[in-house]
Write a protein that holds these residues in place. Structure first.
Motif, short mmCIF file in Angstrom:
data_model
loop_
_atom_site.label_atom_id
_atom_site.label_comp_id
_atom_site.label_asym_id
_atom_site.label_seq_id
_atom_site.Cartn_x
_atom_site.Cartn_y
_atom_site.Cartn_z
N ILE A 80 6.85 -2.36 -9.70
CA ILE A 80 7.94 -1.66 -10.41
C ILE A 80 8.62 -2.56 -11.44
O ILE A 80 9.03 -2.11 -12.50
CB ILE A 80 8.97 -1.11 -9.40
N SER A 81 8.70 -3.85 -11.14
CA SER A 81 9.37 -4.80 -12.06
C SER A 81 8.42 -5.37 -13.10
O SER A 81 8.77 -6.31 -13.81
CB SER A 81 9.99 -5.94 -11.26
N ASN A 82 7.21 -4.80 -13.18
CA ASN A 82 6.17 -5.25 -14.13
C ASN A 82 5.64 -6.64 -13.84
O ASN A 82 5.10 -7.31 -14.73
CB ASN A 82 6.70 -5.18 -15.58
N SER A 94 4.33 4.78 -2.12
CA SER A 94 4.53 5.60 -3.32
C SER A 94 5.45 6.78 -3.02
O SER A 94 6.22 7.22 -3.88
CB SER A 94 3.19 6.10 -3.87
N ILE A 95 5.40 7.26 -1.78
CA ILE A 95 6.27 8.36 -1.36
C ILE A 95 7.72 7.87 -1.25
O ILE A 95 8.65 8.55 -1.69
CB ILE A 95 5.79 8.95 -0.02
N SER A 102 12.69 7.92 -8.59
CA SER A 102 12.13 7.11 -9.67
C SER A 102 11.76 7.97 -10.87
O SER A 102 11.15 9.03 -10.73
CB SER A 102 10.88 6.37 -9.17
N SER A 103 12.12 7.49 -12.07
CA SER A 103 11.79 8.21 -13.30
C SER A 103 10.37 7.88 -13.77
O SER A 103 9.84 8.53 -14.67
CB SER A 103 12.80 7.86 -14.41
N ASP A 104 9.79 6.84 -13.17
CA ASP A 104 8.43 6.42 -13.51
C ASP A 104 7.65 6.28 -12.19
O ASP A 104 7.47 5.17 -11.68
CB ASP A 104 8.47 5.09 -14.26
N PHE A 224 -5.22 1.79 -4.43
CA PHE A 224 -4.81 1.18 -5.69
C PHE A 224 -3.91 2.17 -6.41
O PHE A 224 -4.24 3.35 -6.54
CB PHE A 224 -6.03 0.86 -6.57
N MET A 225 -2.78 1.66 -6.88
CA MET A 225 -1.81 2.53 -7.57
C MET A 225 -1.17 1.79 -8.73
O MET A 225 -1.19 0.55 -8.80
CB MET A 225 -0.76 3.03 -6.59
N ALA A 226 -0.64 2.56 -9.65
CA ALA A 226 0.02 2.00 -10.83
C ALA A 226 1.13 2.94 -11.26
O ALA A 226 1.14 4.12 -10.90
CB ALA A 226 -0.99 1.80 -11.96
N LYS A 227 2.05 2.42 -12.04
CA LYS A 227 3.12 3.28 -12.55
C LYS A 227 2.53 4.30 -13.52
O LYS A 227 1.57 4.03 -14.22
CB LYS A 227 4.19 2.44 -13.25
#
Length: 334
Positions: A80-82, A94-95, A102-104, A224-227
């Motif tokens: 989340i903080s890049n 993610s849930i 979260s907006s993203d 595997f997940m990403a914003k």
């Protein structure tokens, strides 16, 4: 005349060498950097290490760096903080993030493991184990809110055991210290990941009597997940990443546990090769390694059922909201 020809050839070869080096340099520089944060270093994630060691990421033009960020909270914070582009962590995280508004949102795009990875270890050797034997015993469980704990309680309840009434349940020990606590004499049973479970069995400190992975059914245990913003800006990169993972999943599925163990051994320098093979074989035999990266709706719903049963589901979330299967489906079709 010959001298001139030799000089000409020398110049030509030198020029070719310069261009060749420049070409290699350009190729290296053109690799797209992708930072992965993994929740822990585990043989459970064998296909990921195969993708790195076999060069599947590089074949896709990706320069992957892997960092271990112990714990789901730290892994998600890095994402989340890049501090990371992609996270390898349990889908439940993610849930949790989405439920906080979260907006993203964080999107699951490629599943790596499809069962729980923990085992029930008994202090005493039991020839004919049955789950009722746990009643009245001291059970060392995992951290509250994490997938191991939720799956553990789900399985116990399926066998008619109320973990908070029928057991002396201990959950206040940090993840990294659970194994040490059991080894020092705390508890009659413990829920452990590999290779610790097999090490304990080898050293006579405990005995594997059941698999939570076999008991809980298919669930998106590690993904595997990403914003969402990253995925929109880097569609091609995410597709290439998923393709590399799929190649690795297929490789692990079609090769022996011994072959896989040799490939991933550099990631486990202090672990005996034979033990790595034993663990890989155990996970393969119970279908823990997903053979493709698709996280389907049934698995997603099973995850939420497990979370709900544990009292940890903040709210029901549709599969389409936090899961993107289109990339994995595209990769598999090619």
């Amino acid at each position: 005349m010959r001298k001139k020809i030799k000089i000409g050839l020398t110049i030509l070869l030198s020029a070719m060498l310069v261009f060749s080096i420049a070409g290699c340099s350009d190729k290296k520089e053109s690799l797209k950097k992708v930072r992965i944060a993994e929740v822990t270093r585990s043989i459970f994630y064998a296909p990921q290490y195969v993708a790195i060691e076999k060069g599947f990421f590089k074949d896709e033009g990706l320069d992957v760096t892997l960092t271990t960020t112990p714990g789901g909270d730290k892994t998600m914070t890095a994402l989340i903080s890049n501090g990371a582009d992609v996270a390898l962590v349990g889908s439940e995280t993610s849930i949790y993030v989405y439920a906080q508004g979260s907006s993203d949102p964080v999107i699951n795009f490629a599943q790596l493991t499809q069962t729980d990875g923990t085992f029930l270890v008994s202090r005493d050797k039991i020839e004919n184990f049955n789950w009722d034997m746990l009643k009245g015993t001291t059970f060392l469980g995992q951290r509250k809110g994490g997938m191991p704990q939720m799956v553990g309680e789900f399985v116990l309840k399926n066998h008619g055991i109320d973990p908070h009434k029928d057991l002396n349940l201990i959950q206040n020990i940090d993840f990294a210290n659970v194994a040490n606590a059991f080894a020092s004499g705390t508890g009659d049973f413990v829920q452990l990941f590999e290779p610790t479970a097999s090490i304990f069995e080898k050293e006579g400190k405990g005995h594997i009597v059941a698999s939570f992975g076999k008991e809980s059914g298919h669930v998106p245990y590690t993904t595997f997940m990403a914003k969402q913003s990253y995925m929109k800006k880097n569609k091609d990169t995410v597709e290439k990443f998923t393709r590399a993972i799929y190649k690795a999943q297929q490789w692990v599925d079609s090769h022996s546990a011994a072959e896989t163990a040799k490939v991933i051994a550099p990631f486990f320098e202090n672990t005996d090769l034979g033990l790595i093979e034993t663990v890989v074989d155990r996970y393969k035999s119970q279908g823990s390694y997903a053979t493709d990266p698709i996280l389907d709706e049934d698995e997603w719903n099973n995850l939420q059922n497990i979370m709900n049963e544990a009292g940890e589901l903040p709210k029901q979330i549709d599969h389409s909201t936090l899961v993107n299967t289109s990339i994995a489906e595209k990769v598999i079709k090619k």
